[in-house]
Design a protein around this motif. Structure first.
Motif, PDB file in Angstrom:
ATOM      1  N   SER A  11     136.643  39.359   0.302  1.00 45.40           N
ATOM      2  CA  SER A  11     137.849  38.731  -0.209  1.00 45.40           C
ATOM      3  C   SER A  11     137.893  38.859  -1.716  1.00 45.40           C
ATOM      4  N   VAL A  12     139.104  38.820  -2.210  1.00 50.70           N
ATOM      5  CA  VAL A  12     139.329  38.925  -3.638  1.00 50.70           C
ATOM      6  C   VAL A  12     139.457  37.501  -4.170  1.00 50.70           C
ATOM      7  N   ALA A  13     138.891  37.245  -5.355  1.00 55.12           N
ATOM      8  CA  ALA A  13     138.983  35.897  -5.930  1.00 55.12           C
ATOM      9  C   ALA A  13     140.452  35.499  -6.030  1.00 55.12           C
ATOM     10  N   PRO A  14     140.770  34.255  -5.654  1.00 52.13           N
ATOM     11  CA  PRO A  14     142.168  33.822  -5.574  1.00 52.13           C
ATOM     12  C   PRO A  14     142.972  34.112  -6.836  1.00 52.13           C
ATOM     13  N   ALA A  15     142.369  33.872  -7.997  1.00 55.93           N
ATOM     14  CA  ALA A  15     143.110  34.043  -9.246  1.00 55.93           C
ATOM     15  C   ALA A  15     143.510  35.500  -9.448  1.00 55.93           C
ATOM     16  N   ASN A  16     142.694  36.425  -8.944  1.00 51.64           N
ATOM     17  CA  ASN A  16     143.029  37.843  -9.060  1.00 51.64           C
ATOM     18  C   ASN A  16     143.962  38.293  -7.948  1.00 51.64           C
ATOM     19  N   LEU A  17     143.911  37.581  -6.842  1.00 46.42           N
ATOM     20  CA  LEU A  17     144.717  37.949  -5.685  1.00 46.42           C
ATOM     21  C   LEU A  17     146.191  37.652  -5.933  1.00 46.42           C
ATOM     22  N   LEU A  18     146.468  36.491  -6.476  1.00 46.44           N
ATOM     23  CA  LEU A  18     147.854  36.040  -6.633  1.00 46.44           C
ATOM     24  C   LEU A  18     148.026  35.454  -8.022  1.00 46.44           C
ATOM     25  N   HIS A  19     148.750  36.187  -8.846  1.00 44.77           N
ATOM     26  CA  HIS A  19     148.941  35.789 -10.234  1.00 44.77           C
ATOM     27  C   HIS A  19     149.704  34.463 -10.321  1.00 44.77           C
ATOM     28  N   GLY A  20     149.221  33.545 -11.128  1.00 41.11           N
ATOM     29  CA  GLY A  20     149.919  32.284 -11.337  1.00 41.11           C
ATOM     30  C   GLY A  20     149.459  31.171 -10.423  1.00 41.11           C
ATOM     31  N   LEU A  21     148.551  31.493  -9.510  1.00 36.58           N
ATOM     32  CA  LEU A  21     148.047  30.481  -8.574  1.00 36.58           C
ATOM     33  C   LEU A  21     147.185  29.479  -9.329  1.00 36.58           C
ATOM     34  N   GLU A  22     147.484  28.192  -9.168  1.00 42.51           N
ATOM     35  CA  GLU A  22     146.733  27.180  -9.903  1.00 42.51           C
ATOM     36  C   GLU A  22     145.405  26.888  -9.218  1.00 42.51           C
ATOM     37  N   LEU A  23     144.350  26.884 -10.030  1.00 40.20           N
ATOM     38  CA  LEU A  23     143.018  26.629  -9.494  1.00 40.20           C
ATOM     39  C   LEU A  23     142.506  25.275  -9.953  1.00 40.20           C
ATOM     40  N   ASP A  24     141.465  24.812  -9.274  1.00 39.16           N
ATOM     41  CA  ASP A  24     140.751  23.611  -9.674  1.00 39.16           C
ATOM     42  C   ASP A  24     139.287  24.024  -9.673  1.00 39.16           C
ATOM     43  N   GLY A  25     138.782  24.427 -10.823  1.00 39.49           N
ATOM     44  CA  GLY A  25     137.461  25.051 -10.868  1.00 39.49           C
ATOM     45  C   GLY A  25     137.533  26.360 -10.106  1.00 39.49           C
ATOM     46  N   PRO A  26     136.578  26.590  -9.216  1.00 41.67           N
ATOM     47  CA  PRO A  26     136.597  27.856  -8.470  1.00 41.67           C
ATOM     48  C   PRO A  26     137.512  27.797  -7.247  1.00 41.67           C
ATOM     49  N   HIS A  27     138.134  26.655  -6.999  1.00 38.74           N
ATOM     50  CA  HIS A  27     138.923  26.471  -5.781  1.00 38.74           C
ATOM     51  C   HIS A  27     140.423  26.536  -6.038  1.00 38.74           C
TER      52      HIS A  27
END
Lengths: 288, 288
Positions: free
Chosen positions: A221-237
């Motif tokens: 899997s691709v790290a969420p932040a790289n997968l979908l631009h603008g996706l808000e994270l909370d630490g690594p989640h």
């Protein structure tokens, strides 16, 4: 065709979401691994999953697989390397194919949330998640390939047919397969990817540097932040609310990618919630 | 003895929490019904529960029951009528017994979240959830009893031995058992409980009024707001965050009582999360 929903990730959360969308006759694509979840499979003993007492991970994964099959749900094992929100839906890039959907469920797991230092910054500038998409840019050049799962080893072969030299970094436990002569298996892991406008070199964990023109990273899997631009994270989640909604309209997340506890039971619960939210979301769209 | 935790509710959420506390060797009490969950049992077909494909509710409830038994987890079928937060833990009143715990998990389900009009206002002033506790106050008087589950019919018999007259309102589908002469089975349901300082009468759904001195309400669960004073609600549901924390320290909630979707899969997921939060909470207490 535009699908109702795309689910990315074939762990327990993705399965739970898929079962519910299927029962509601939605048109959806489910991306993941054909053998479902490595993380479930390698669990020695699972004693706290309600309804399936004292089971090995291998057994539970088998039960999950059979259940999906019996429901007529298929897993597409192309790796989704990029998702875009178009304002009216989503586009997912997998290999050279583009798939469109109204809603999106991310169930990508937690294991690979963290990339190499330099990976994010140089993505699209020498760092690529897709050998068959970008490999041709590196004809006669020197590249590195990080292979996180033996299933993707064929990508090294593919690169070896184009590049003059391939440094092969192995990120799984099994033995590497025999490789063409221009592939060099590395025994020291990647510490950092370096470059300016473009990738320039790799630093290995012993501090040594090797010049490369490109770095291919093949993970499950691709790290969420790289997968979908603008996706808000909370630490690594991925940041979600109690309805598994992310900050992007129509995009939901469930399972380990949303945070602890990293538990199968928690994951199926969130997959259920995410699918029900998608059903509500699609019903709202229909009214517009 | 002070338990680590008390779980109230024997549906899927309660079971999931109990499995996890048991695996972590916590001392806990689990209140609910011996046959676990009526709501699960009456489900005709469950097709979306990951790991147990195409199962009847009766079957799944049986699997849950067996799993709890095999883990050595027992259900205490006293009805908890009141919970108090003492600042340092919780006290639960069940019948005439008081149980103490450090943490509390509410998994009380959604079905009975709503009481009769007047019920909340007159609770403790003629409305009671416990015949064996308060019945003696009504010697020679006229009372009504609402019985939500045939399991509690014996409470009508108990009241009939004290009160001069018992109006029996039946809230379940099975036939009522034969009753003493001073019990009058009612065919029109309760619409409202009326009174000022004390209960004065009942209004039936046809508008007719009958004078009563007390009203005993025996349901499988007590509405959360009446169960635990100060508990913050969100409509008919208990308000929780993503960690299943309520507004009261050490008190967690999971399953249908926290809101939709009313799904077994969602419930077990939240039960897992709540139990893990309790484990963290107990670990913190130990540090203090």
């Amino acid at each position: 065709m535009k699908y109702d929903c795309i689910i990315i990730g074939s762990g327990p959360a993705g399965l739970s979401a898929a079962l519910n969308l299927k029962l509601h006759n939605k048109e959806f694509l489910w991306f993941g691994q054909k053998d479902m979840s490595r993380k479930v499979r390698i669990s020695e003993k699972i004693a706290n999953y309600p309804g399936v007492p004292m089971v090995t991970g291998e057994e539970l994964n088998g039960i999950f697989l059979k259940q999906a099959e019996e429901m007529g749900i298929e897993i597409n094992d192309q790796i989704v390397t990029q998702v875009s929100f178009t304002g009216k839906g989503f586009m997912a890039l997998a290999g050279n194919d583009i798939f469109e959907s109204k809603a999106m469920i991310l169930a990508t797991g937690a294991a690979n949330a963290k990339g190499f230092p330099g990976e994010d910054e140089l993505l699209g500038r020498g760092v690529s998640y897709c050998a068959t998409c970008d490999g041709f840019l590196y004809k006669g050049k020197t590249v590195a390939a990080f292979i996180g799962d033996k299933n993707y080893e064929h990508e090294v072969n593919y690169l070896a047919g184009l590049a003059s030299r391939v440094y092969y970094f192995k990120g799984f436990k099994d033995e590497a397969s025999e490789m063409p002569e221009n592939v060099e298996l590395q025994d020291r892991p990647i510490k950092e990817i370096k470059g300016g406008l473009k990738v320039g070199s790799l630093i290995r964990t012993d501090g040594t540097e090797i010049p490369v023109d490109g770095v291919f990273i093949l993970r499950n899997s691709v790290a969420p932040a790289n997968l979908l631009h603008g996706l808000e994270l909370d630490g690594p989640h991925i940041k979600v609310d109690r309805q598994c909604r992310t900050n992007i309209k129509g995009c939901f997340a469930c399972g380990d990618c949303t945070g602890r506890p990293y538990q199968i039971t928690k994951a199926v619960g969130e997959g259920n919630v995410a699918a029900h939210e998608v059903l509500d979301y699609l019903a709202e769209l229909d009214k517009e």
